[in-house]
Design a protein around this motif. Structure first.
Motif, PDB file in Angstrom:
ATOM      1  N   VAL A   1      21.301   4.914 -12.513  1.00  0.00           N
ATOM      2  CA  VAL A   1      20.644   5.389 -11.293  1.00  0.00           C
ATOM      3  C   VAL A   1      21.579   5.228 -10.089  1.00  0.00           C
ATOM      4  N   ASP A   2      21.564   6.213  -9.209  1.00  0.00           N
ATOM      5  CA  ASP A   2      22.266   6.122  -7.934  1.00  0.00           C
ATOM      6  C   ASP A   2      21.492   5.115  -7.074  1.00  0.00           C
ATOM      7  N   ARG A   3      21.980   3.885  -7.002  1.00  0.00           N
ATOM      8  CA  ARG A   3      21.225   2.815  -6.366  1.00  0.00           C
ATOM      9  C   ARG A   3      21.058   3.016  -4.860  1.00  0.00           C
ATOM     10  N   GLU A   4      22.060   3.600  -4.228  1.00  0.00           N
ATOM     11  CA  GLU A   4      21.931   3.842  -2.785  1.00  0.00           C
ATOM     12  C   GLU A   4      20.814   4.837  -2.505  1.00  0.00           C
ATOM     13  N   GLN A   5      20.748   5.897  -3.299  1.00  0.00           N
ATOM     14  CA  GLN A   5      19.698   6.889  -3.107  1.00  0.00           C
ATOM     15  C   GLN A   5      18.329   6.296  -3.444  1.00  0.00           C
ATOM     16  N   ALA A   6      18.267   5.548  -4.523  1.00  0.00           N
ATOM     17  CA  ALA A   6      17.002   4.915  -4.906  1.00  0.00           C
ATOM     18  C   ALA A   6      16.527   3.968  -3.813  1.00  0.00           C
ATOM     19  N   GLY A   7      17.446   3.192  -3.246  1.00  0.00           N
ATOM     20  CA  GLY A   7      17.084   2.271  -2.175  1.00  0.00           C
ATOM     21  C   GLY A   7      16.625   2.992  -0.922  1.00  0.00           C
ATOM     22  N   ARG A   8      17.267   4.131  -0.657  1.00  0.00           N
ATOM     23  CA  ARG A   8      16.909   4.946   0.505  1.00  0.00           C
ATOM     24  C   ARG A   8      15.466   5.448   0.376  1.00  0.00           C
ATOM     25  N   VAL A   9      15.149   6.033  -0.759  1.00  0.00           N
ATOM     26  CA  VAL A   9      13.797   6.562  -0.994  1.00  0.00           C
ATOM     27  C   VAL A   9      12.780   5.430  -1.041  1.00  0.00           C
ATOM     28  N   SER A  10      13.166   4.313  -1.643  1.00  0.00           N
ATOM     29  CA  SER A  10      12.271   3.167  -1.745  1.00  0.00           C
ATOM     30  C   SER A  10      11.896   2.627  -0.374  1.00  0.00           C
ATOM     31  N   LYS A  11      12.895   2.455   0.477  1.00  0.00           N
ATOM     32  CA  LYS A  11      12.650   1.908   1.816  1.00  0.00           C
ATOM     33  C   LYS A  11      11.756   2.832   2.636  1.00  0.00           C
ATOM     34  N   LEU A  12      12.077   4.126   2.627  1.00  0.00           N
ATOM     35  CA  LEU A  12      11.295   5.082   3.418  1.00  0.00           C
ATOM     36  C   LEU A  12       9.853   5.181   2.939  1.00  0.00           C
ATOM     37  N   SER A  13       9.672   5.286   1.624  1.00  0.00           N
ATOM     38  CA  SER A  13       8.314   5.450   1.098  1.00  0.00           C
ATOM     39  C   SER A  13       7.453   4.232   1.417  1.00  0.00           C
ATOM     40  N   ALA A  14       8.035   3.024   1.336  1.00  0.00           N
ATOM     41  CA  ALA A  14       7.285   1.811   1.672  1.00  0.00           C
ATOM     42  C   ALA A  14       6.934   1.784   3.159  1.00  0.00           C
ATOM     43  N   GLU A  15       7.869   2.223   4.012  1.00  0.00           N
ATOM     44  CA  GLU A  15       7.590   2.280   5.452  1.00  0.00           C
ATOM     45  C   GLU A  15       6.443   3.236   5.748  1.00  0.00           C
ATOM     46  N   PHE A  16       6.424   4.360   5.061  1.00  0.00           N
ATOM     47  CA  PHE A  16       5.360   5.340   5.292  1.00  0.00           C
ATOM     48  C   PHE A  16       4.008   4.798   4.844  1.00  0.00           C
ATOM     49  N   LEU A  17       3.967   4.165   3.675  1.00  0.00           N
ATOM     50  CA  LEU A  17       2.695   3.640   3.176  1.00  0.00           C
ATOM     51  C   LEU A  17       2.157   2.553   4.108  1.00  0.00           C
ATOM     52  N   SER A  18       3.040   1.751   4.661  1.00  0.00           N
ATOM     53  CA  SER A  18       2.594   0.672   5.550  1.00  0.00           C
ATOM     54  C   SER A  18       1.971   1.215   6.838  1.00  0.00           C
ATOM     55  N   GLN A  19       2.279   2.480   7.182  1.00  0.00           N
ATOM     56  CA  GLN A  19       1.687   3.088   8.387  1.00  0.00           C
ATOM     57  C   GLN A  19       0.286   3.642   8.127  1.00  0.00           C
ATOM     58  N   LEU A  20      -0.052   3.866   6.884  1.00  0.00           N
ATOM     59  CA  LEU A  20      -1.333   4.484   6.551  1.00  0.00           C
ATOM     60  C   LEU A  20      -2.433   3.435   6.459  1.00  0.00           C
ATOM     61  N   PRO A  21      -3.679   3.819   6.696  1.00  0.00           N
ATOM     62  CA  PRO A  21      -4.780   2.853   6.625  1.00  0.00           C
ATOM     63  C   PRO A  21      -4.937   2.292   5.228  1.00  0.00           C
ATOM     64  N   GLU A  22      -5.350   1.039   5.144  1.00  0.00           N
ATOM     65  CA  GLU A  22      -5.521   0.350   3.873  1.00  0.00           C
ATOM     66  C   GLU A  22      -7.007   0.297   3.525  1.00  0.00           C
ATOM     67  N   SER A  23      -7.374   0.837   2.374  1.00  0.00           N
ATOM     68  CA  SER A  23      -8.771   0.837   1.972  1.00  0.00           C
ATOM     69  C   SER A  23      -9.170  -0.543   1.454  1.00  0.00           C
ATOM     70  N   ASN A  24     -10.479  -0.793   1.417  1.00  0.00           N
ATOM     71  CA  ASN A  24     -10.985  -2.098   0.975  1.00  0.00           C
ATOM     72  C   ASN A  24     -10.625  -2.382  -0.471  1.00  0.00           C
ATOM     73  N   ALA A  25     -10.582  -1.323  -1.291  1.00  0.00           N
ATOM     74  CA  ALA A  25     -10.333  -1.510  -2.722  1.00  0.00           C
ATOM     75  C   ALA A  25      -8.847  -1.598  -3.057  1.00  0.00           C
TER      76      ALA A  25
END
Length: 517
Positions: A347-371
């Motif tokens: 795996v291209d680790r730099e690319q994987a890390g790039r996508v990983s960091k961004l996707s986690a940042e985006f999810l943290s901005q979204l509302p968190e459901s109770n479940a």
């Protein structure tokens, strides 16, 4: 999954093992010692339900077994009511791996238990069994072989210390084997020989590789091994006296020898029906299934050239708890597995890390459901990001399908079958048409998929330079993003890709708005 940290000050943890023969609950206290963390069992519950015996020829779990299982699990639920969810792990094994109505049973069982239930793959079961078994016997410097004959499957694992190396799960178990070769409890020499030969054929597939690895210690874990050790000892069939006492010298709870198994077989074949057998220590809940277990154990001894085996009560449920503690102490096997896959598939680790960091940042901005467990979902999302390009090792064309196939069908230690299914679906959907998921009623990770797809689009240039500040939001299943107008103007390809992405979400009935400011 739950990655919350277990509090080790007098904290209680619990494991629920939904096996093919018995359902078990283990409650233990976490003890922190100078040598490391230990578990002190304080309560155990066992219900002989025989889910495997309730499977029809069409692989449907029959109503009687279904209801017996729910009644037992409800009792378990009462015992662990009020436990911290991070301190409970429930797993299901072979019968619920193969039953066609397993999903409905698990859903009903989760309601009465009060905690999630993971249906684990055979290799994952083998890994957890090894971890549990080796914690309870005296260690040796070299390899260790652990054998666990369950109700519907037999696990064989070679490892060193506390680390399993070779893991196999065979579709032979004491319940299924007894039903197949000793129907209605009838016994004869021909049927027993056929039972042994059938088991040997299954073991022969792995015996060459296992014998090549070798071992210095053999451990039999859980119910079948324990029951056979007790019968040999109580009836003085081992040829040397009390085998249980001898086994305890080495820290195990019993000992099985080849001679003891052969003597037990001779004794069994004196009778024509299991109900006629008179053996000291033969328990009623084992009477109908121990002939199949004996045939499998004899086959194991013969095919792997074993002369003696230490026996321990510790098995899957204890391994589940040690693995749970490992997750809380950041020794989560799933991270190791993902790391191994990244290495294996270059795996291209730099690319994987790039996508990983961004996707986690985006999810943290979204509302968190109770479940939702946000920490669990971020972990799963980042694993998906790290593995989203593993299919490139096969072909660039349709690589996301190859990525999903690998994640869905490969052995992934530490991952439950549900985790693997979620991971594979995220990989399948991280690019391309969304219509392939629109009709999947079981898919609920749309929010995570949005974050992964957006991160993938924004990382197309495979560079950290000039990444925009992106705000994301979600309301009632519709998404919106906001990014700088000047940045979009200077990156026309990315803007075009985002417009295409928005159109793709619109096709599956989910709004995707882009605001340039």
């Amino acid at each position: 999954m739950n990655s919350s940290v277990v509090n080790q000050e007098q904290e209680l943890v619990a494991a629920v093992d939904l096996g093919s023969n018995s359902l078990r609950l283990l409650v233990a206290q976490v003890i922190d010692t100078p040598s490391g963390t230990q578990l002190r069992p304080i309560d155990t519950l066992r219900e002989t339900v025989r889910l495997a015996a309730g499977l029809t020829e069409e692989k449907i779990l029959g109503n009687d077994a279904y209801q017996r299982g729910l009644v037992a699990i409800r009792r378990f639920g009462e015992r662990i009511r009020g436990f911290n969810p991070a301190n409970v792990r429930a797993v299901a094994t072979n019968t619920l791996r193969v039953a066609k109505n397993a999903a409905q049973f698990v859903a009903d069982a989760e309601k009465v238990l009060g905690f999630p239930i993971e249906v684990i793959a055979g290799v994952e079961e083998a890994r957890l069994i090894y971890i549990g078994a080796v914690h309870e016997v005296q260690s040796v410097p070299g390899n260790r072989l652990v054998v666990d004959i369950g109700g519907g499957s037999t696990e064989l694992v070679i490892g060193k210390g506390y680390e399993p190396k070779q893991m196999e799960s065979l579709y032979i178990g004491c319940v299924s084997h007894s039903m197949r070769f000793f129907p209605k409890g009838n016994i004869d020499a021909h049927a027993f020989k056929e039972a042994e030969l059938a088991a040997r054929r299954e073991i022969q597939v792995i015996s060459g590789a296992y014998l090549k690895s070798g071992w210095d210690q053999v451990i039999g874990s859980s119910g079948t091994a324990r029951a056979l050790a007790e019968l040999i000892a109580d009836n003085q069939l081992g040829g040397y006296g009390d085998s249980l006492s001898m086994g305890r010298i080495n820290g195990a709870s019993g000992l099985i020898t080849r001679e003891g198994l052969k003597n037990l077989k001779k004794y069994l074949l004196r009778y024509e029906h299991v109900n006629e057998v008179e053996l000291i220590g033969l328990k009623d809940d084992r009477r109908s299934v121990w002939p199949g277990g004996l045939a499998i154990m004899l086959a194991v001894f013969d095919e792997l050239n074993i002369d003696s085996m230490e026996v321990t009560d510790a098995a899957l449920r204890l391994g589940v708890l040690y693995d749970l503690l490992g997750r809380s102490q950041h020794h989560d096997m799933r991270y190791v597995t993902v790391e191994q896959f990244m290495q294996r598939y270059a795996v291209d680790r730099e690319q994987a890390g790039r996508v990983s960091k961004l996707s986690a940042e985006f999810l943290s901005q979204l509302p968190e459901s109770n479940a939702e467990s946000r920490s669990d979902n971020i972990a799963l999302l980042q694993w998906a990001a790290n593995l989203h390009e593993i299919g490139l090792s096969i072909s660039h064309n349709g690589y996301h399908k190859h990525s999903a196939y690998i994640a869905g069908y490969a052995d992934m230690p530490g991952f439950s079958k549900n985790d693997q299914a979620r991971l594979a679906t995220l990989l399948l959907g991280h690019t391309g048409k969304l219509g392939k998921l629109a009709n999947n009623l079981a898919f609920n990770d749309w929010r995570m998929l949005f974050c992964l797809r957006l991160a993938h689009v924004l990382s197309r240039g495979r560079s950290d330079l000039s990444q925009p500040q992106v705000k994301v939001s979600e309301s009632k299943g519709s998404f919106a993003i906001e990014l700088p107008k000047e940045w979009a103007k200077s990156h026309p390809l990315t803007e075009f890709s985002l417009q295409k992405e928005a159109a793709e979400w619109e096709r599956v009935g989910r709004s995707f708005k882009i605001a340039l400011k």
